[in-house]
Every structure is written in structure tokens, then in C-alpha cells.
Design an enzyme around this catalytic site. Structure first.
Site, mmCIF file in Angstrom:
data_model
loop_
_atom_site.group_PDB
_atom_site.id
_atom_site.type_symbol
_atom_site.label_atom_id
_atom_site.label_comp_id
_atom_site.label_asym_id
_atom_site.label_seq_id
_atom_site.Cartn_x
_atom_site.Cartn_y
_atom_site.Cartn_z
ATOM 1 N N GLN B 112 0.836 -1.196 0.000
ATOM 2 C CA GLN B 112 0.000 0.000 0.000
ATOM 3 C C GLN B 112 0.876 1.253 0.000
ATOM 4 O OE1 GLN B 112 -1.998 0.341 3.701
ATOM 5 N NE2 GLN B 112 -3.550 1.747 2.996
ATOM 6 N N SER B 115 1.081 6.429 2.746
ATOM 7 C CA SER B 115 1.747 7.399 3.621
ATOM 8 C C SER B 115 2.997 7.974 2.987
ATOM 9 C CB SER B 115 2.149 6.738 4.941
ATOM 10 O OG SER B 115 1.017 6.394 5.672
ATOM 11 N N SER B 148 4.769 -1.837 4.337
ATOM 12 C CA SER B 148 4.994 -3.251 4.654
ATOM 13 C C SER B 148 4.973 -4.048 3.362
ATOM 14 C CB SER B 148 3.875 -3.821 5.544
ATOM 15 O OG SER B 148 3.516 -2.913 6.525
ATOM 16 N N GLU B 231 -9.191 -1.358 6.368
ATOM 17 C CA GLU B 231 -7.991 -1.545 7.172
ATOM 18 C C GLU B 231 -8.368 -1.617 8.645
ATOM 19 O OE1 GLU B 231 -5.225 1.743 7.026
ATOM 20 O OE2 GLU B 231 -3.573 0.451 7.654
ATOM 21 N N GLU B 364 -4.316 9.463 18.490
ATOM 22 C CA GLU B 364 -4.882 10.815 18.573
ATOM 23 C C GLU B 364 -5.946 11.021 17.496
ATOM 24 O OE1 GLU B 364 -1.705 9.956 18.829
ATOM 25 O OE2 GLU B 364 -1.457 10.481 20.946
#
Lengths: 375, 394
Positions: B112, B115, B148, B231, B364
Site C-alpha cells: 500500500q 503514507s 509493509s 484496514e 490521537e
């Protein structure tokens, strides 16, 4: 290590949801917060009207009592739902003490050979009376005693009972007291034969009293020890559902208030520092629901009961207190006033944290049960 | 009508035609896919039968009893849990036929590419650019991180910025990236544990044909929501017995090593034991709700609960072990295919679990999501909502 033999059923059935709706409706009509606050300052802190409607009207006092003994033959799962709603309304009724704890004590010996004058077992007669809700029972063991802990007994001498017991919850409205004596027996004592002195209680909605017995006549029911253990274990396990109700009210009301209340030209609930605290609290309430449901299911099935009750009680008290304390703090100044009901919930949550054993007492019990021995 | 007896019949048929003992693993998995028994809730022809999702358990139980090979779902978790539902929802028929079978059998591993160093929790701020050459290929340049399985992957799901002139959520497009293409450079990213479970991926003039676009141009954020929602479902869904999580190893240590016991540790251990048990019960309750067709919002919280518990429990065990807690099992830079929590020492578990509150959405951010979506509290003020991505301060 103990393991569960089957998966617990942690959901609510449709019937249980219907029961919840009915109880909530009734409490909305009978038991609003200003009424509860006003009542706490009167001479009659218990709400006998609400009790009559719940017990006599809806037949809820006899949920745990088999139909053969005049009850509803339901289980701890339904009782837990009732207690969630009673907690949510912080209702001043002797449901936990009479319909759960006193009832469970009597359920130890409905087949007892000890007969009343009518020829039926003494306990069976009493169960039938408690099932109607027209008579209220109280186990004369202090509210703080954990299921496995030592409890105080009175003297049995010359066929009568002598002594003083303190911290007896809802004794003020009880018609019959179940009193453990030094000969190992549990005795039924008519409240009229005892002197009941109200104590000034932290929780105004579940007041305590001193029971003084001076040559009081008692009818022997059977062995006190197993009856008291059973009663306190059920009380502790189902108290978690009441604590869930208290915590849920605190969370729901606080969220509602923080969406309305504006400061710095924004709803206070939009500030991240507060959002995170409420989200954290929600998580705890969600976990408490699973733990409380598990305890109710375990009691109903009589499976894995000791661990399920200890887990629920070790978890419930800190959550209920946290919820009530957060509610008071986040309501700001209004939360500190007598007229706002949050104090009723804080007092109930704090008293509940002591009732039927503290979280620490239940953790200590768990250490034995799951073989995590102390040093 | 596909019900449990029908699925049992079809499973028996598959087993008769392809006896597990004498059939090649991959051949068996392909046959299972073609029989519609891979994921029964997927459409016919795509590994499923359009049956209720809950009936998968019926098939799995029969196959397990017959000792049939499985597709190693943990190893191909990103493909199964994230790429597949997104391709199913947004892919063209051709894309579904090309990708879903080798994805499910595990022949092709997925990763994926979401990010970036500058876009983690604020994922929509991503800066990897995809520029189209006329009506032809897209040319991609940028850097991704925390990937990953990138070193094992054949394919990647990728989001890239295709229009910098509109606000950040609107100018993103979703692609399928061929990890063997020139210009894809995978570099191990060594972590606090010493191993390199993740990668950095550098994309330099990577050409992606328009046929590998998933969804419309500029719709990538919407498509990515499907991936991200799946996810979180994947992270919360495991079923555990009592002491089945990280509380198990530390309880075992406690029982076997009385010399380590102190009153302080005892109190901490019991408190965490209770919390682990209630979290386990909450996960079980969530599972029962899903089976009953009444999904609750509890899933949003499960990841939060397990992240904190894993960290506190493994942290307690490091301390409990005393002199041993001062040691570490192995600092070699390894490249594991899977995260192995229970097979390694407490020190590893402690360090690795630090990632639990960051990966898949930080604690958070998830607390904000619970507060806003579950409790209905007001959203954070958004200063970047109407600003073109290119004009955002960076």
C-alpha cells in the site's frame, strides 16, 4: 488458568430491549431527577411509588424467582437490563437489595425442610412474598462486604436474636430482614421486631441503616454461609450493570451538554482536549458493557461465574467513578451545584465502588481464581 | 439460494475433485477460487457466490477439517483486507478479473503506497505527483513510507496528486502500481526493534498506464476511504480465548517465575489482566453484533484499546524480568514477512507495540474519529478546506 467452556452471549435479545424500553418509560414518568433530589431531602428517601409500579405493576421483583414460587422465572440477564435502567435514573428503589440480593439468599433453600406454619418451606413462603413486591427484603450484611469476605453476625441466644448490624442498605424500607447469626444460621426477622436507625449515607439514593436486635424473634431459614456467598456474588455481578447505567448517563449527558455549551465562541465539545477525554470515556463504557453483560450471562448460566463477576467488579467501579467525575468537571460550575443531578450519580458511583467489595478486593479474588498468586 | 448445506455440498465437490493430499497447493487454491469458495460473499466468477459473508465460516471449517491448504491470509493481509475490497468496489471488470484471483491465492503480494514523510495522519496532504502525458500513461514521482511487504510485492495500491490547483482532498487519483517497473526503488527502513519490517519506496518517473487507474481522475480520496475503512475492520476483528493476547506470555512468566514477584508488579499485572479480559469481551461482543447483522461502533475503539494494552503489558513484562529485562534477544537487521509478537522476547514486544498506536491511524486521530463520528461532537476547525493544495504552507 480457568477457561470459559462456551462463548458467552453478550448481546441483548429483542425481549430484553423491550423490557428496557418499558422500564425506561416508567422511570421517565415516575422518577425524574428533580423529584429524586427533592425526595432525598425528605423523610422518605425511597420512591415507593416507583417501586410499586416496577414490582407490582410490571412484576419485576420476581424476575429471578421461579414460577413455581410465584416469580417470573427469568434470568440474571433480564435483571441486568432492569438494573442498567435503574442506574441510569439513579432510582431510589430497593431493587438490587431486595429483588436480587435478598432473593438470591432465599433461593439457596426453597426446598428446605424448615417449614412455616402453613407447611411450605419457610424460604419458599418468603420468596412468594418478595416476588409480588408487596414485601421488601434486605440481607442484613453491610453493603461493603465482598462475596468472599467475613461478615458480622448477631448472637442467637434463648431462641432470640441480639446484636447490632450497621451499613444495611435499604433496611429502612424492608419488611423482612435476613440476619446471619453466630450459630451459623440465617434467620428471617420481621422488620417490626427490629429497631432501624437511618445512617447519614454518602449515597442519598441507597440509604443505609443500623439494625438493632434486642431479643428479636427470628425464623431459621438454613445455613447462612452459602446463602450469603451466593447473594453477595449475584449482587456484585449485577451491580456492574447498575454501574454501567450510571456511567452511560454521565457520558450521554456530558456529551449533550458539551454540544450546547459555548465558550470562546465555539461549542466546548469541539475542543480536542475535551473530545479525547470523552472518547476515552466512551471506550471505557463500551468495555464495561461487555464485562457487565458477561457477568450477567455467567450468572444466568451458572458457568464461569466467579471469574466473570470478579472481572466485572474489578473493572466497573473505576469506570463509573471516572464517568461521574468527568461529568461533574466538564459541566463546570453547574456541575458543582445541588440542583444539577450529576452529584446523585457521583455519590452513587462512589458508594457502588465500595458495595459488595472494592475493585481491589475483586482483583485479589481474581489472583486466586486465575492462578496469578501474590508474592 | 446459497445456504450452509449448499456450501457444504460445493466444498465436498471441490475436495473430491482436488484431494488436498495429492493436489499442488497453488492448483488447489486456484480451483477453490474458481469454485466460488474463496470469499463466498464476492460475486460469482470473482471467487465468490454472492452469499452472506457469515457463511464463509462454514466453508473454512470444512476445508480445515479436510486439511486443505490455505492462502496464508496473514502474509497477504494487505491484498486481502485492503486492495481486494477497493478493486471490487471501484475496479473495471477487466481489473477485477486480472487482479483478484492471483491476489487471493497469494501468487501476487500487494502493498500500500499511501503514507509519505509529509503526509501521515494528514494523508490527504500527500505530495507524490502523477502527471498525464496527453491521453496516455501517467508519470509518477514522489516518496512513500511505512510500506509493509513492498520488498515482496508484485503490485501496490497507490494514491498520488493529479491536480495541485484544487483543495487537497479533491486532486488525488488512485492507481495500481507495478512494483517491478523501472523507477520503483524499495529501500528497507530499519526500526526501533532493529529489524526492517517496513520500507521506503522512491518513485522516479514511474509510468502507469491509464488502464491501471482505479476510479475516476480526482476521485482518489473517496476510493481510499474504502481501503482505509477496511484496514480498521481488519485490525479489530480477531477472536481470542482468555489470555489469548499479550497478557498470555506475562501471565505465564508470573506463574513460572515466583522469584520475580513483588506486590507492585502483582497489582499492575492484575489491573492489566482485567483490562485485557474486558477488551477481549468487547471484541467478542463486536463480533457477535456483526454476526447478528447489527454492527456497532465499538470497532472504532478496539484498536485504541489493544494498542494501549499491548504497550503497557509488554512494558510491564520487561520490568518484571529484572536483569533479563536489561537484555535484548537480537538486534540483527532482519526482514520478517510477518510481525511475530509472541515468538520473540518481551523487549521486542515492548518496542514493536510502540507502533500499535501509530500504524493504521494514530491514537490521537482515532480518538477524534470516535468523538466526532460516534459521539457526534463538533469537528476540528479546518483552515485548509478551501485552499488549493499548491497554496498550503508546507
Amino acid at each position: 488458568m480457568s477457561t470459559t467452556s462456551a462463548q458467552p452471549d453478550l448481546l441483548y435479545s429483542e425481549e430484553e430491549e423491550a423490557l428496557r424500553a418499558a422500564v425506561r418509560d416508567l422511570l421517565t414518568d415516575h422518577c425524574d431527577a428533580p423529584g429524586v433530589i427533592a425526595r432525598t431531602e425528605s423523610d422518605a428517601p425511597h420512591d415507593r411509588e416507583a417501586w410499586k409500579a416496577l414490582a407490582d405493576g410490571m412484576g419485576l421483583a420476581g424476575l429471578l424467582i421461579p414460577e413455581a414460587h410465584g416469580g417470573q422465572g427469568a434470568t440474571h440477564r433480564e435483571v441486568a437490563v432492569v438494573l442498567e435502567e435503574l442506574g441510569r435514573a439513579v432510582a431510589p428503589v430497593p431493587y438490587l437489595t431486595s429483588a436480587v440480593v435478598a432473593t438470591e439468599a432465599l433461593l439457596s433453600f426453597p426446598q428446605s425442610r424448615l417449614r412455616s406454619t402453613g407447611g411450605t418451606p419457610m424460604a419458599a413462603d418468603l420468596l412468594a412474598e418478595l416476588a409480588t413486591g408487596r414485601r421488601i427484603g434486605a440481607l442484613a450484611v453491610a453493603l461493603n462486604i465482598a462475596p468472599g469476605a467475613a461478615y458480622k453476625v448477631v448472637r442467637h441466644e434463648d431462641g432470640a436474636l441480639h446484636g447490632e448490624l450497621t451499613g444495611i442498605a435499604d433496611a429502612a424500607v424492608a419488611d423482612v430482614l435476613l440476619v446471619p447469626a453466630d450459630d451459623g444460621g440465617l434467620y428471617a426477622v420481621d422488620a417490626s421486631a427490629a429497631t432501624l436507625t437511618p445512617q447519614v449515607s454518602l449515597d442519598l439514593t441507597r440509604p443505609l441503616a443500623t439494625v438493632t436486635l434486642d431479643r428479636a424473634p427470628g425464623r431459621l431459614l438454613g445455613d447462612a454461609e452459602p446463602a450469603v456467598r451466593r447473594a453477595l456474588r449475584a449482587g456484585a455481578g449485577l451491580l456492574a450493570s447498575e454501574q454501567l447505567g450510571v456511567a452511560e448517563w454521565a457520558l450521554t449527558e456530558t456529551v449533550r451538554y458539551l454540544k450546547e455549551r459555548k465558550q470562546f465562541n465555539r461549542p466546548v465539545g469541539g475542543f480536542q482536549a475535551l473530545k479525547h477525554r470523552l472518547a476515552q470515556l466512551w471506550l471505557e463504557v463500551v468495555n464495561l458493557r461487555a464485562a457487565a453483560r458477561n457477568a450477567a450471562d455467567a450468572l444466568a448460566k451458572d458457568d464461569d461465574t466467579a471469574v466473570a463477576v470478579a472481572v466485572a467488579q474489578a473493572y466497573a467501579a473505576p469506570v463509573a467513578i471516572h464517568a461521574a467525575e468527568e461529568a461533574l468537571q466538564l459541566h463546570g460550575g453547574i456541575g458543582m451545584t445541588w440542583e444539577h443531578p450529576v452529584h446523585l450519580y457521583l455519590k452513587r458511583a462512589k458508594a457502588d465502588s465500595i458495595a459488595y467489595g472494592t475493585a481491589g478486593a475483586h482483583r485479589a479474588a481474581l489472583a486466586e481464581l486465575v492462578d496469578l498468586q501474590a508474592p | 439460494m446459497t445456504d450452509a448445506p449448499e456450501l457444504r455440498r460445493r466444498t465436498a465437490e471441490l475436495l473430491a475433485a482436488h484431494p488436498p493430499a495429492t493436489t499442488d497447493r497453488l492448483d488447489f487454491l486456484r480451483a477453490r477460487f474458481d469454485a466460488g469458495l474463496a470469499w463466498v460473499h464476492y460475486p460469482e466468477g470473482l471467487g465468490g457466490l454472492g452469499a452472506p459473508r457469515s457463511l464463509q465460516a462454514v466453508v473454512d471449517a470444512e476445508l480445515e477439517a479436510a486439511n486443505a491448504p490455505d492462502n496464508d491470509p496473514r502474509r497477504i493481509g494487505i491484498g486481502l483486507g485492503m486492495a481486494a475490497p477497493t478493486i471490487l468496489a471501484y475496479g473495471t471488470e477487466e481489473q477485477k478479473r486480472q487482479y483478484l484471483r492471483p491476489l487471493w491465492t497469494g501468487e501476487e503480494v500487494w502493498c500500500q503506497l499511501f503514507s509519505e514523510p509529509g503526509a501521515g495522519s494528514d494523508l490527504a496532504a500527500l505530495g507524490t505527483r502523477a502527471v498525464r502525458e496527453g491521453e496516455g500513461d501517467w508519470v509518477v514521482n514522489g516518496q512513500k513510507v511505512w510500506t509493509s511487504s513492498a520488498h515482496l510485492a508484485r503490485w501496490a495500491i497507490l494514491i498520488a496528486r493529479t491536480d495541485p490547483d484544487v483543495p487537497k482532498h479533491r486532486g488525488i487519483t488512485y492507481f495500481i502500481c507495478d512494483m517491478t517497473d523501472p523507477g520503483v526503488d524499495v529501500r528497507p527502513l530499519r526500526q526501533v526493534t532493529g529489524e526492517a519490517e517496513f520500507n521506503e519506496v522512491f518513485l522516479t518517473d514511474v509510468r502507469i498506464p491509464d488502464a491501471r487507474r482505479l476510479g475516476e481522475v480526482g476521485d482518489g480520496w473517496k476510493v481510499a476511504q474504502t481501503t482505509l475503512n477496511n484496514e480498521r475492520v481488519a485490525i479489530g476483528g480477531m477472536r481470542l480465548p482468555r489470555e489469548g493476547g499479550m497478557i498470555g506470555p506475562v501471565s505465564k512468566t508470573w506463574r513460572e517465575r515466583p522469584e520475580l514477584r513483588t506486590h507492585d508488579f502483582h497489582q499492575r499485572l492484575l489491573k492489566l489482566w482485567v483490562e485485557a479480559e474486558t477488551a477481549r469481551l468487547t471484541a467478542e461482543r463486536l463480533r457477535q453484533q456483526l454476526v447478528a447483522g447489527q454492527p456497532g461502533p465499538e470497532g472504532a475503539g478496539m484498536k485504541l484499546a489493544f494498542a494501549r494494552l499491548n504497550q503497557e503489558i509488554s512494558g510491564l513484562e520487561v520490568e518484571l524480568r529484572g536483569e533479563e529485562g536489561l537484555l535484548y534477544d537480537d538486534w540483527t537487521m532482519r526482514r520478517p514477512e510477518l510481525v511475530d509478537f509472541v515468538g520473540r522476547d518481551a523487549g521486542y514486544r515492548y518496542l514493536r507495540s510502540k507502533g500499535n498506536s501509530i500504524e493504521g491511524g494514530t491514537t490521537e486521530v482515532l480518538l477524534n474519529i470516535v468523538a466526532e463520528r460516534v459521539l457526534g461532537l463538533p469537528a476540528e476547525p479546518r483552515t485548509d478546506k478551501d485552499v488549493a493544495w499548491k497554496d498550503l504552507a508546507r
